[in-house]
Design a protein around this motif. Structure first.
Motif, PDB file in Angstrom:
ATOM      1  N   MET A  24       0.925  -1.207  -0.070  1.00  0.00           N
ATOM      2  CA  MET A  24      -0.041  -0.015   0.164  1.00  0.00           C
ATOM      3  C   MET A  24       0.924   1.101  -0.146  1.00  0.00           C
ATOM      4  O   MET A  24       2.059   1.260   0.350  1.00  0.00           O
ATOM      5  CB  MET A  24      -1.003  -0.258   1.170  1.00  0.00           C
ATOM      6  N   PRO A  25       0.266   2.527  -0.397  1.00  0.00           N
ATOM      7  CA  PRO A  25       1.124   3.754  -0.393  1.00  0.00           C
ATOM      8  C   PRO A  25       1.308   3.878   1.294  1.00  0.00           C
ATOM      9  O   PRO A  25       0.884   3.507   2.115  1.00  0.00           O
ATOM     10  CB  PRO A  25      -0.126   4.706  -0.632  1.00  0.00           C
ATOM     11  N   LEU A  26       2.718   4.496   1.385  1.00  0.00           N
ATOM     12  CA  LEU A  26       3.394   4.529   2.716  1.00  0.00           C
ATOM     13  C   LEU A  26       2.306   4.805   3.672  1.00  0.00           C
ATOM     14  O   LEU A  26       2.375   4.544   4.893  1.00  0.00           O
ATOM     15  CB  LEU A  26       4.634   5.361   2.508  1.00  0.00           C
ATOM     16  N   ASN A  60     -11.709 -11.933   6.309  1.00  0.00           N
ATOM     17  CA  ASN A  60     -12.225 -11.296   5.111  1.00  0.00           C
ATOM     18  C   ASN A  60     -11.596  -9.976   4.631  1.00  0.00           C
ATOM     19  O   ASN A  60     -11.397  -9.743   3.649  1.00  0.00           O
ATOM     20  CB  ASN A  60     -13.693 -10.984   5.855  1.00  0.00           C
ATOM     21  N   TYR A  61     -10.947  -9.242   5.709  1.00  0.00           N
ATOM     22  CA  TYR A  61     -10.239  -7.926   5.485  1.00  0.00           C
ATOM     23  C   TYR A  61      -8.971  -8.356   4.852  1.00  0.00           C
ATOM     24  O   TYR A  61      -8.559  -7.788   3.559  1.00  0.00           O
ATOM     25  CB  TYR A  61      -9.753  -7.359   6.761  1.00  0.00           C
ATOM     26  N   LYS A  62      -8.222  -9.648   5.004  1.00  0.00           N
ATOM     27  CA  LYS A  62      -7.181 -10.018   4.322  1.00  0.00           C
ATOM     28  C   LYS A  62      -7.446 -10.351   3.018  1.00  0.00           C
ATOM     29  O   LYS A  62      -6.581 -10.246   2.225  1.00  0.00           O
ATOM     30  CB  LYS A  62      -6.385 -11.058   5.087  1.00  0.00           C
ATOM     31  N   ASP A  63      -8.496 -11.179   2.901  1.00  0.00           N
ATOM     32  CA  ASP A  63      -8.831 -11.758   1.453  1.00  0.00           C
ATOM     33  C   ASP A  63      -9.213 -10.517   0.625  1.00  0.00           C
ATOM     34  O   ASP A  63      -8.567 -10.557  -0.543  1.00  0.00           O
ATOM     35  CB  ASP A  63      -9.860 -12.614   1.524  1.00  0.00           C
ATOM     36  N   GLY A  64      -9.935  -9.695   1.136  1.00  0.00           N
ATOM     37  CA  GLY A  64     -10.409  -8.366   0.360  1.00  0.00           C
ATOM     38  C   GLY A  64      -8.998  -7.495  -0.204  1.00  0.00           C
ATOM     39  O   GLY A  64      -8.896  -7.140  -1.218  1.00  0.00           O
ATOM     40  N   LEU A  65      -7.970  -7.516   0.974  1.00  0.00           N
ATOM     41  CA  LEU A  65      -6.904  -6.641   0.602  1.00  0.00           C
ATOM     42  C   LEU A  65      -6.062  -7.381  -0.280  1.00  0.00           C
ATOM     43  O   LEU A  65      -5.473  -6.852  -1.434  1.00  0.00           O
ATOM     44  CB  LEU A  65      -6.128  -6.276   1.845  1.00  0.00           C
ATOM     45  N   GLN A  66      -6.009  -8.613  -0.302  1.00  0.00           N
ATOM     46  CA  GLN A  66      -4.910  -9.332  -1.080  1.00  0.00           C
ATOM     47  C   GLN A  66      -5.580  -9.405  -2.496  1.00  0.00           C
ATOM     48  O   GLN A  66      -4.628  -8.982  -3.360  1.00  0.00           O
ATOM     49  CB  GLN A  66      -4.991 -10.941  -0.408  1.00  0.00           C
ATOM     50  N   SER A  67      -6.787  -9.294  -2.807  1.00  0.00           N
ATOM     51  CA  SER A  67      -7.384  -9.017  -4.017  1.00  0.00           C
ATOM     52  C   SER A  67      -7.006  -7.648  -4.576  1.00  0.00           C
ATOM     53  O   SER A  67      -6.634  -7.677  -5.759  1.00  0.00           O
ATOM     54  CB  SER A  67      -8.900  -9.267  -4.062  1.00  0.00           C
ATOM     55  N   GLN A  68      -7.212  -6.840  -3.736  1.00  0.00           N
ATOM     56  CA  GLN A  68      -6.997  -5.354  -4.278  1.00  0.00           C
ATOM     57  C   GLN A  68      -5.511  -5.188  -4.401  1.00  0.00           C
ATOM     58  O   GLN A  68      -5.079  -4.398  -5.416  1.00  0.00           O
ATOM     59  CB  GLN A  68      -7.375  -4.119  -3.013  1.00  0.00           C
ATOM     60  N   VAL A  69      -4.686  -5.905  -3.515  1.00  0.00           N
ATOM     61  CA  VAL A  69      -3.074  -5.569  -3.917  1.00  0.00           C
ATOM     62  C   VAL A  69      -2.843  -6.332  -5.320  1.00  0.00           C
ATOM     63  O   VAL A  69      -1.977  -5.590  -6.111  1.00  0.00           O
ATOM     64  CB  VAL A  69      -2.423  -6.432  -2.860  1.00  0.00           C
ATOM     65  N   GLU A  71      -4.872  -6.766  -7.942  1.00  0.00           N
ATOM     66  CA  GLU A  71      -5.451  -5.829  -9.012  1.00  0.00           C
ATOM     67  C   GLU A  71      -4.418  -4.494  -9.208  1.00  0.00           C
ATOM     68  O   GLU A  71      -4.227  -4.277 -10.552  1.00  0.00           O
ATOM     69  CB  GLU A  71      -6.807  -5.360  -8.494  1.00  0.00           C
ATOM     70  N   SER A  72      -3.870  -4.264  -8.204  1.00  0.00           N
ATOM     71  CA  SER A  72      -3.034  -2.955  -8.258  1.00  0.00           C
ATOM     72  C   SER A  72      -1.810  -3.377  -8.683  1.00  0.00           C
ATOM     73  O   SER A  72      -1.033  -2.352  -9.282  1.00  0.00           O
ATOM     74  CB  SER A  72      -3.198  -2.127  -7.109  1.00  0.00           C
ATOM     75  N   ASN A  78       1.493   1.215  -9.863  1.00  0.00           N
ATOM     76  CA  ASN A  78       1.096   0.449  -8.492  1.00  0.00           C
ATOM     77  C   ASN A  78      -0.061   1.259  -7.745  1.00  0.00           C
ATOM     78  O   ASN A  78      -0.014   1.134  -6.642  1.00  0.00           O
ATOM     79  CB  ASN A  78       2.237  -0.013  -7.554  1.00  0.00           C
ATOM     80  N   VAL A  79      -0.726   2.132  -8.344  1.00  0.00           N
ATOM     81  CA  VAL A  79      -1.924   3.043  -7.610  1.00  0.00           C
ATOM     82  C   VAL A  79      -2.860   2.193  -7.729  1.00  0.00           C
ATOM     83  O   VAL A  79      -3.341   1.698  -9.107  1.00  0.00           O
ATOM     84  CB  VAL A  79      -1.727   4.110  -8.357  1.00  0.00           C
TER      85      VAL A  79
END
Length: 125
Positions: A24-26, A60-69, A71-72, A78-79
């Protein structure tokens, strides 16, 4: 006291979330890392029924964040967009304290000039 397998599962989830925050951004990473550390620390002595809900939501948070990472990662520079919108039903299930925390988190994460302190060494702990 929690059994060794539960402790291992909690520790693994905690470390995986912090690892995903590295993408993620710093400024969001610093905010997310601090929030995760505070929440896991706050729930060390939670009752069993709270632990079940806590673990489910953080999974759920981890799974969602992993998908978003992921995708980005394919995007230029990497935005990406991080986070999800909560439905009215999800919001209605939150306790007043949780709504307050969510509101504070939203305010902090949407500041145009974020005010929290970022210390490079503290991100690696």
């Amino acid at each position: 006291m929690a059994g060794p397998s539960h402790v291992l599962k909690v520790r693994s989830l905690y470390k995986r979330i912090l690892l995903l925050h590295r993408f993620m951004p710093l400024d969001l990473r610093a905010l997310g890392d601090q929030y995760v550390k505070d929440e896991f620390r706050r729930h060390k002595a939670a009752r069993p029924q709270e632990v079940t809900s806590f673990m489910r939501e953080w999974e759920n948070y981890k799974d969602g964040l992993q998908s978003q990472v992921l995708e980005s990662a394919g995007r230029e520079a990497n935005v990406g967009k991080y986070g999800v919108d909560l439905s009215a039903e999800q919001l209605s299930q939150l306790q007043d304290q949780q709504i307050g925390q969510l509101y504070e988190l939203m305010l902090e994460s949407t500041k145009s000039n974020r005010q929290f302190s970022i210390q490079g060494d503290s991100l690696n702990k």
